[in-house]
Design an enzyme around this catalytic site. Structure first.
Site, mmCIF file in Angstrom:
data_model
loop_
_atom_site.group_PDB
_atom_site.id
_atom_site.type_symbol
_atom_site.label_atom_id
_atom_site.label_comp_id
_atom_site.label_asym_id
_atom_site.label_seq_id
_atom_site.Cartn_x
_atom_site.Cartn_y
_atom_site.Cartn_z
ATOM 1 N NE ARG A 48 -0.384 1.903 3.712
ATOM 2 C CZ ARG A 48 0.598 2.314 3.774
ATOM 3 N NH1 ARG A 48 1.492 1.773 4.131
ATOM 4 N NH2 ARG A 48 0.713 3.555 3.801
ATOM 5 C CD GLN A 193 -4.087 2.393 6.779
ATOM 6 O OE1 GLN A 193 -4.702 2.677 7.848
ATOM 7 N NE2 GLN A 193 -4.458 2.179 5.555
ATOM 8 C CG ASP A 234 -3.052 7.554 -1.665
ATOM 9 O OD1 ASP A 234 -2.585 6.400 -1.754
ATOM 10 O OD2 ASP A 234 -3.289 7.944 -0.303
#
Length: 331
Positions: A48, A193, A234
């Site tokens: 990721r 995370q 992102d």
């Protein structure tokens, strides 16, 4: 040491991934030799982070080509499998970008694709170090307090990239310069995370940090306990609107109210000029079980449903600066 952490690397005839779903309990690896396994790893967040997904996409083309050669795929089947990798997660632009970058080399064979994928990795590490330097310089020119107290959201370190990190790369640079006091680490939905991955990376380097619930971030900022917030991205739209892990926009709003900088760090590969503004960014929705269950045990009533967006969009007006490998864009 965290400087040696690698989220992925080509190993023999396949892609080896550091399984981020197992951290911090266990350091384990996944050896990926087929398309289904790669897509599963991407969707489960075993790999990721936008830059790491870009590298995974680039290597994924080689995975598909080798599998196709073993199983006798025709050209249409191969193209379809590569498209499945490209579209495995919709919000991060780097995944599609990594696939698109190496595709022109496919006609020359797997070795040519692998060479270009290695170039993606090499360039990302170089970009991350440059981001760290530019970001640290900019923050130190604007934040007066020493040593600095930094808040970060999600994971943006070596685990999210090909090496070193974007926002966490800036944190590491500040630490190396001896001007960092503590990092407030938002635990970060959907799979923690921050508390699992960012805290693990900081612990590897002995950087002082405090893990906090996402809901505490605004209060921590407004109480004057933070000097600057630094996050990754992102996808960055042409107007500067930025998609990042859910909860980022709340941090930005608190920083605006407190009058402290809110900094976004990302390589140029994360900039998407084809997307005009944040409203055009597709927001991935994760499985309801991630909200309704804890460790596989349901905690919400049986009749309850969940809304589980993985990302939000921070408007450019709330962003103080976006740092990339070439410098800093102020907003």
């Amino acid at each position: 040491m965290a400087s040696e952490i690698r989220s992925l690397a080509w190993h023999g005839t396949g892609l080896r991934l550091l399984d981020q779903t197992a951290l911090p309990r266990r350091v384990g690896y996944l050896d990926i030799t087929d398309v289904d396994a790669l897509i599963d790893a991407i969707r489960r967040l075993a790999v990721r982070g936008a830059p790491a997904l870009g590298a995974a996409g680039a290597f994924g083309v080689a995975v598909a080509m080798l599998q196709g050669a073993r199983e006798g795929w025709d050209a249409d089947r191969l193209a379809g499998e590569i498209a499945r990798i490209r579209d495995a997660r919709p919000t991060a632009v780097n995944l599609a970008g990594g696939v698109d970058r190496v595709l022109p080399f496919a006609a020359k064979g797997v070795e040519a694709v692998l060479a270009e994928a290695e170039a993606v990795v090499r360039e990302d590490v170089e970009a991350n170090h440059a981001i760290g330097r530019h970001g640290a310089d900019w923050i130190l020119s604007r934040a007066e307090r020493r040593p600095l107290r930094v808040l970060t959201h999600c994971n943006t370190g070596s685990l999210a990239t090909a090496g070193w990190g974007t926002a966490l790369g800036i944190v590491r640079e500040l630490h190396a310069r001896g001007v960092l006091e503590v990092v407030y680490v938002d635990e970060t939905r959907p799979l923690l995370q921050g508390s699992r991955l960012t805290a693990w990376e900081l612990d590897q380097e002995g950087i002082a940090h405090l893990v906090q619930p996402d809901g505490a971030a605004a209060s921590t900022i407004l109480r004057g306990l933070v000097d600057v917030a630094v996050i990754g991205a992102d996808r960055i739209a042409a107007n500067g609107d930025t998609a990042n892990k859910i909860g980022s926009v709340g941090v930005a709003l608190a920083c605006a109210d407190a009058g402290i900088p809110f900094v976004v760090a990302a390589p140029l590969t994360t900039f998407d000029d084809a997307t005009a503004h944040g409203d055009e960014i597709t927001i991935e929705e994760r499985p309801e079980s991630e909200v309704l269950e804890v460790a596989g045990v349901r905690v919400a009533p049986a009749g309850s449903r969940a809304f589980n967006p993985a990302f939000d969009v921070t408007p450019a007006r709330l962003i103080s600066a976006i740092v990339n490998e070439t410098g800093v864009r102020e907003y």
